[in-house]
Design a protein around this motif. Structure first.
Motif, PDB file in Angstrom:
ATOM      1  N   MET A   1       0.838  -1.211   0.000  1.00 43.40           N
ATOM      2  CA  MET A   1       0.000   0.000   0.000  1.00 43.40           C
ATOM      3  C   MET A   1       0.870   1.257   0.000  1.00 43.40           C
ATOM      4  N   VAL A   2       0.551   2.187  -0.902  1.00 40.31           N
ATOM      5  CA  VAL A   2       1.248   3.481  -0.827  1.00 40.31           C
ATOM      6  C   VAL A   2       0.220   4.522  -0.434  1.00 40.31           C
ATOM      7  N   ASP A   3       0.651   5.603   0.172  1.00 39.69           N
ATOM      8  CA  ASP A   3      -0.329   6.596   0.597  1.00 39.69           C
ATOM      9  C   ASP A   3      -0.408   7.783  -0.356  1.00 39.69           C
ATOM     10  N   ARG A   4       0.435   7.773  -1.411  1.00 33.94           N
ATOM     11  CA  ARG A   4       0.288   8.825  -2.416  1.00 33.94           C
ATOM     12  C   ARG A   4       0.764   8.281  -3.760  1.00 33.94           C
ATOM     13  N   LYS A   5       0.470   9.010  -4.787  1.00 29.03           N
ATOM     14  CA  LYS A   5       0.813   8.538  -6.133  1.00 29.03           C
ATOM     15  C   LYS A   5       2.313   8.657  -6.357  1.00 29.03           C
ATOM     16  N   THR A   6       2.965   7.544  -6.686  1.00 35.04           N
ATOM     17  CA  THR A   6       4.398   7.594  -6.983  1.00 35.04           C
ATOM     18  C   THR A   6       4.645   6.877  -8.294  1.00 35.04           C
ATOM     19  N   GLU A   7       5.710   7.250  -8.941  1.00 37.81           N
ATOM     20  CA  GLU A   7       5.979   6.638 -10.244  1.00 37.81           C
ATOM     21  C   GLU A   7       6.596   5.256 -10.072  1.00 37.81           C
ATOM     22  N   ILE A   8       6.154   4.296 -10.867  1.00 37.72           N
ATOM     23  CA  ILE A   8       6.779   2.973 -10.850  1.00 37.72           C
ATOM     24  C   ILE A   8       7.360   2.686 -12.238  1.00 37.72           C
ATOM     25  N   GLU A   9       7.870   1.511 -12.430  1.00 30.54           N
ATOM     26  CA  GLU A   9       8.442   1.085 -13.721  1.00 30.54           C
ATOM     27  C   GLU A   9       7.427   1.311 -14.845  1.00 30.54           C
ATOM     28  N   PRO A  10       7.760   2.053 -15.926  1.00 31.62           N
ATOM     29  CA  PRO A  10       6.784   2.279 -17.002  1.00 31.62           C
ATOM     30  C   PRO A  10       6.409   0.961 -17.692  1.00 31.62           C
ATOM     31  N   ILE A  11       5.230   0.955 -18.256  1.00 34.49           N
ATOM     32  CA  ILE A  11       4.727  -0.265 -18.906  1.00 34.49           C
ATOM     33  C   ILE A  11       5.007  -0.190 -20.396  1.00 34.49           C
ATOM     34  N   ASP A  12       5.409  -1.307 -20.954  1.00 33.25           N
ATOM     35  CA  ASP A  12       5.690  -1.356 -22.399  1.00 33.25           C
ATOM     36  C   ASP A  12       4.380  -1.615 -23.151  1.00 33.25           C
ATOM     37  N   GLY A  13       3.948  -0.660 -23.945  1.00 29.69           N
ATOM     38  CA  GLY A  13       2.673  -0.788 -24.668  1.00 29.69           C
ATOM     39  C   GLY A  13       2.808  -1.318 -26.082  1.00 29.69           C
ATOM     40  N   THR A  14       3.970  -1.902 -26.399  1.00 27.58           N
ATOM     41  CA  THR A  14       4.133  -2.455 -27.757  1.00 27.58           C
ATOM     42  C   THR A  14       3.062  -3.518 -27.995  1.00 27.58           C
ATOM     43  N   PRO A  15       2.356  -3.435 -29.125  1.00 27.60           N
ATOM     44  CA  PRO A  15       1.311  -4.436 -29.366  1.00 27.60           C
ATOM     45  C   PRO A  15       1.895  -5.827 -29.531  1.00 27.60           C
TER      46      PRO A  15
END
Ligand SMILES: Nc1ncnc2c1ncn2[C@@H]1O[C@H](COP(=O)(O)OP(=O)(O)O)[C@@H](O)[C@H]1O
Ligand SMILES: [Mg+2]
Length: 527
Positions: free
Chosen positions: A1-15
């Motif tokens: 659980m996090v208590d605020r929005k934090t950046e995580i590993e970006p997601i690869d959207g390659t089809p």
């Protein structure tokens, strides 16, 4: 659980390559090859059109090979990715073109064959080749090798397909030729040449109108405003046809978008069929009705589906066209039915005349600009039976109800002083019998186990029990039942009261409309 929005590993959207499975699933030989022709046409249309366009399609049923070659201009080497990357397109969304989704060409090649080779040469520049193979489709790598090849003809693109996914039959070839002639009629008339195995495709149009005096084809033009994205120009032409082919059922609605045929012979609810009061159930009697809808404008506004073989009925542009389309389909379907005693004499022999333009605003109303339909001289009973032919075939028990209403018409024409009394009794009995037939024949709503002979006898002992039973299943009929009840009471007074009531003409008219409405709601009958 996090208590605020934090950046995580970006997601690869390659089809994933699996996406090709979905985009090829509903393609067939026709839709596939048309995509390739569309691409050549789009490029040619957007140029100066100085050179005539040639598209040659070769289908080899023995060797199971397909090849499509055009001289529209070719693809520049640094733009080759438009031929393979889903969604990539050079077409302007606002242009009057056919290609807009950026997937057609890719879908088509891959849908038809496991192996696709594309050779292309932009004008006099260098020639290139791409190979799309089953191996490439199965790996997760989107990079596709490309090759420099010895020069092909300037400005040409050739797509060669082998290892066909569905085997090619020789019958397919003739069908395809007709389909291309119909789909690209306008373009072929403009000077494009499409050949199938070396034989030029013959353009096929559908404007084979008949011009019966007073009842010739009508044309209406209007614009559909789609706000910021622009406008579509619409042309609707409706009329009776001279080329009826009973084998092919070649009637209904035809849609063209930017000159390309999208669907022909549409006979769905979408365009007014199967709706009583509109075009009704499609039937031979109505088979001289044809309506052609032509739409021109920005490709992104077109109401076509992504395979370009159907109209998307929920589309906002179509919603605006529909109210003007349906009156034409309804009118010419009725006209076809009314003249059916003698189509040769009334319709087919009138082969010259002019299409009359009518203001679109009038068309959307209650058909005021279309001339009143001719009266048929047939006895009413015959006419009602003809109008309800399909219903009578499916529900023969409705014959008595139809003929009872025809009998009310007969009574009306007599010089009897008490004819309204007779009509009231007839209408009221028809109403009651209709309810019985409904309960007896709609076993899905009234299962015979529950509604056995004894129960039916009990219900029909008191009419309100019958109406209550039906209202439970069809509450929308309440207003009709209320009106009918008023006249039921009036009829009872004839029987039970000392003084005889007078029945006014307006009462008969009103009750008759109510009974008609009921017969329409219960059995889909039209009068
Ligand atoms: N036969 C062709 N000749 C030249 N360019 C082509 C040809 N086929 C496809 N292209 C190019 O590839 C692009 C993508 O085609 P396609 O996948 O069918 O999508 P769309 O037609 O929607 O643009 C086109 O916009 C065009 O620039
Ligand atoms: Mg395309």
């Amino acid at each position: 659980m996090v208590d605020r929005k934090t950046e995580i590993e970006p997601i690869d959207g390659t089809p994933n390559k699996r996406m090709f499975l979905s985009i090829i699933s509903d393609y067939n030989l026709r839709t596939g090859l048309c995509e390739l022709v569309d691409n050549a046409i789009d490029l040619w249309m957007s140029g100066d059109r100085k050179n005539s366009l040639g598209v040659s399609i070769d289908l080899d049923a023995d060797r199971q090979l397909i090849s499509v070659k055009d001289n529209a201009g070719g693809v520049k080497r640094h733009e080759l990715s438009v031929l393979i990357a889903p969604g990539e397109s050079k077409n302007d969304l606002a242009a009057e073109v056919i290609g807009v989704f950026g997937v057609g060409g890719k879908r088509a090649g891959i849908a038809l064959a496991e192996h696709v080779t594309i050779k292309t040469r932009f004008q006099e520049e260098e020639s290139s080749e791409l190979n799309i193979t089953q191996d490439w489709l199965q790996t997760e790598d989107w990079v596709l090798p490309a090759y420099a090849i010895p020069d092909v003809e300037p400005g040409t693109t050739q797509v060669d397909m082998s290892h066909l996914r569905k085997s090619l039959r020789s019958e397919d070839i003739d069908e395809l030729r007709t389909h291309l002639g119909e789909t690209y009629n306008w373009f072929v008339n403009q000077g494009c040449t499409i050949t199938v195995n070396g034989v030029p495709v013959v353009p096929i149009g559908f404007e084979t109108w008949a011009f019966p005096p007073g009842y010739g084809p009508r044309l209406s033009r209007f614009e559909v405003d789609m706000g910021r994205d622009g406008k579509l120009s619409i042309e609707l032409t409706g009329g009776l046809i001279r080329d009826r082919d009973p084998e092919k059922d070649n009637y209904g609605v035809y849609f063209y978008c930017n000159h390309r045929l999208i669907v022909k012979e549409e006979r769905t609810r979408n365009v007014g069929y199967f709706v009583s009061g509109e075009a009704g159930v499609p039937h031979t009697d109505a088979s001289l009705c044809r309506v052609i809808a032509r739409m021109q404008g920005p490709a992104q506004l077109m109401p076509w589906n992504s395979s370009k073989n159907g109209i998307n009925q929920g589309h906002l542009a179509f919603q605006q066209i529909r109210p003007r389309l349906i009156p034409l389909v309804s009118y010419f379907s009725s006209l076809s039915r009314r003249l059916k005693d003698d189509w040769d004499g009334h319709v087919f022999r009138h082969d010259v005349g002019e299409i009359q333009e009518v203001p679109a605003t009038d068309i959307a109303g209650k058909r005021p600009v279309l001339p009143a339909l001719p009266r048929t001289n047939k006895p009413r009973a015959e006419r009602y039976k003809a109008e309800n032919k399909v219903q009578l075939e499916n529900k023969p028990w409705t014959l008595g109800l139809i003929e009872s209403l025809a009998m009310v018409d007969v009574a009306e024409r007599q010089r009897f002083e008490t004819k309204n009394r007779i009509s009231l009794i007839l209408l009221d009995s028809t109403f009651e019998i209709a309810l019985k037939e409904f309960i007896v024949h709609r076993q899905d709503l009234f299962p015979p186990k529950e509604y056995n002979d004894a129960e039916i006898r009990r219900l029909f002992g008191q009419r309100h029990l019958v109406t209550d039973a039906i209202l439970k299943k069809m509450p929308a009929l309440k207003p009709l039942f209320d009106t009918a009840n008023h006249y039921y009471n009036q009829r009872n007074k004839l029987i039970h009261e000392r003084a005889t009531v007078d029945v006014a003409d307006s009462d008969i008219k009103n009750y008759r409309r109510t009974v008609e409405h009921l017969l329409n709601s219960l059995f889909d009958l039209n009068f």
